[in-house]
Motif scaffolding. Sequence first.
Motif, short mmCIF file in Angstrom:
data_model
loop_
_atom_site.label_atom_id
_atom_site.label_comp_id
_atom_site.label_asym_id
_atom_site.label_seq_id
_atom_site.Cartn_x
_atom_site.Cartn_y
_atom_site.Cartn_z
N ALA A 80 44.15 44.46 47.52
CA ALA A 80 45.22 45.37 46.48
C ALA A 80 44.46 46.23 46.25
O ALA A 80 45.07 47.25 45.17
N GLY A 81 43.19 46.82 46.66
CA GLY A 81 42.60 48.19 46.07
C GLY A 81 41.55 47.79 45.91
O GLY A 81 40.70 46.72 45.72
N ALA A 82 40.70 49.03 45.98
CA ALA A 82 39.20 49.65 45.39
C ALA A 82 38.99 49.60 43.69
O ALA A 82 40.05 50.59 43.68
N TYR A 83 37.96 49.38 42.94
CA TYR A 83 38.82 49.84 41.96
C TYR A 83 37.11 49.79 41.47
O TYR A 83 36.06 49.42 41.04
N TYR A 84 37.01 51.00 39.80
CA TYR A 84 35.63 50.77 40.52
C TYR A 84 35.37 50.24 38.73
O TYR A 84 36.35 50.09 37.31
N PHE A 85 34.44 49.49 38.50
CA PHE A 85 33.94 48.48 37.33
C PHE A 85 33.15 49.72 36.85
O PHE A 85 32.26 50.03 36.61
N PRO A 86 33.24 49.99 35.59
CA PRO A 86 32.42 50.34 34.46
C PRO A 86 31.05 49.67 34.36
O PRO A 86 30.53 49.39 34.85
N SER A 87 30.23 50.49 33.82
CA SER A 87 28.51 50.78 33.34
C SER A 87 28.52 49.08 33.09
O SER A 87 28.89 49.08 31.71
N ILE A 88 27.72 48.51 32.96
CA ILE A 88 27.61 46.88 31.77
C ILE A 88 25.37 47.18 31.49
O ILE A 88 24.87 47.71 32.60
N GLU A 89 25.22 45.92 30.27
CA GLU A 89 23.87 46.12 29.79
C GLU A 89 23.93 44.60 30.12
O GLU A 89 25.12 43.67 29.19
N ALA A 90 22.57 43.95 30.37
CA ALA A 90 23.30 42.76 30.47
C ALA A 90 22.87 41.81 29.30
O ALA A 90 22.21 42.75 28.19
N GLY A 91 23.82 41.38 29.19
CA GLY A 91 23.65 40.04 28.06
C GLY A 91 24.89 40.47 27.38
O GLY A 91 25.20 39.99 25.90
N LYS A 92 25.75 41.64 27.38
CA LYS A 92 26.69 41.99 26.39
C LYS A 92 27.43 41.78 26.91
O LYS A 92 28.17 42.82 27.97
N PRO A 93 28.80 41.93 26.04
CA PRO A 93 30.36 41.50 26.96
C PRO A 93 30.39 42.95 27.07
O PRO A 93 31.01 43.86 26.54
N PHE A 94 32.01 42.66 28.17
CA PHE A 94 33.51 44.27 28.57
C PHE A 94 34.47 43.69 28.41
O PHE A 94 34.62 42.63 28.75
N SER A 95 34.65 44.82 28.82
CA SER A 95 36.54 44.44 28.46
C SER A 95 37.04 45.92 28.74
O SER A 95 36.95 46.80 28.56
N PHE A 96 37.76 46.20 29.60
CA PHE A 96 38.54 47.08 31.01
C PHE A 96 40.15 46.66 31.63
O PHE A 96 39.80 45.75 31.96
N GLU A 97 40.26 47.75 32.14
CA GLU A 97 41.60 47.05 32.09
C GLU A 97 42.36 48.49 33.54
O GLU A 97 41.59 49.11 33.96
N ILE A 98 42.52 48.02 35.10
CA ILE A 98 42.66 48.34 36.25
C ILE A 98 44.41 48.46 35.74
O ILE A 98 45.06 47.47 35.54
N VAL A 99 45.14 48.46 37.16
CA VAL A 99 46.50 48.87 37.17
C VAL A 99 46.71 48.53 38.72
O VAL A 99 45.80 49.42 39.79
N SER A 100 47.23 47.68 38.91
CA SER A 100 47.14 47.35 40.34
C SER A 100 48.72 46.55 40.85
O SER A 100 49.76 46.07 40.06
#
Length: 225
Positions: A80-100
Amino acid sequence: MAHTATAQTSFSIPPKSYPTEVPFKCDAGVDRYWHVTSVTCTGRANGGYKFRIKGTAQKTSRSLSIDLFYLMPGNRLMTAGAYYFPSIEAGKPFSFEIVSAFSGYAPSKFNGFFISSEVLQKLLLKEQEETEATSNDTSTRRFGMPTTKKSEAEQEPAKPKTDPNKVYQSTDDAIEQLPEFTGGMQAFMSHISKNIRYPWICKEQKIQGMCLSASWWRRTVLCRM
């Protein structure tokens, strides 16, 4: 551990409504760091579809390129493709969008996404090897302090090498018993008298006199013809 959504077992393009939950699986490396909990299709965008990825970070990580695959029937994978996932910090929630899932490149129906990272799989493998090495360590703890089992070479103090040609003086302050000829002095004198042989040249020239025995006995023996 890989995760799979249970809302549905397949995903069709275009979906019937938005937002729509998308089934997914993660390899062990991605799950160890990102621990994705949901993938949702939120609508169209730039000739494809927007997907929102949510989760709670298991470990802190910088932004990384992550590979996405379409899960096809028969457990086949389609890129499907390669996508950059954002920087994350242990124990914290994350939410981001990609287009595929761009038109003309995506299957009209697939079983979900497979999220994978070779980099994170290698990191996880290294982490597991280090954990195994630590668990195999024979160290124990006594009174709150770690102690490690010593090797045989460490347990015995190193012994100095001795030179067989070197004469060592006794360091004893006192000698409990002086050396003595077996049987005492009388036996010694008897041994001397039986074993001394008068030199033949002295005997021929009729030479006689005093000679010294072993110096440590400090005795004299009269030699006569």
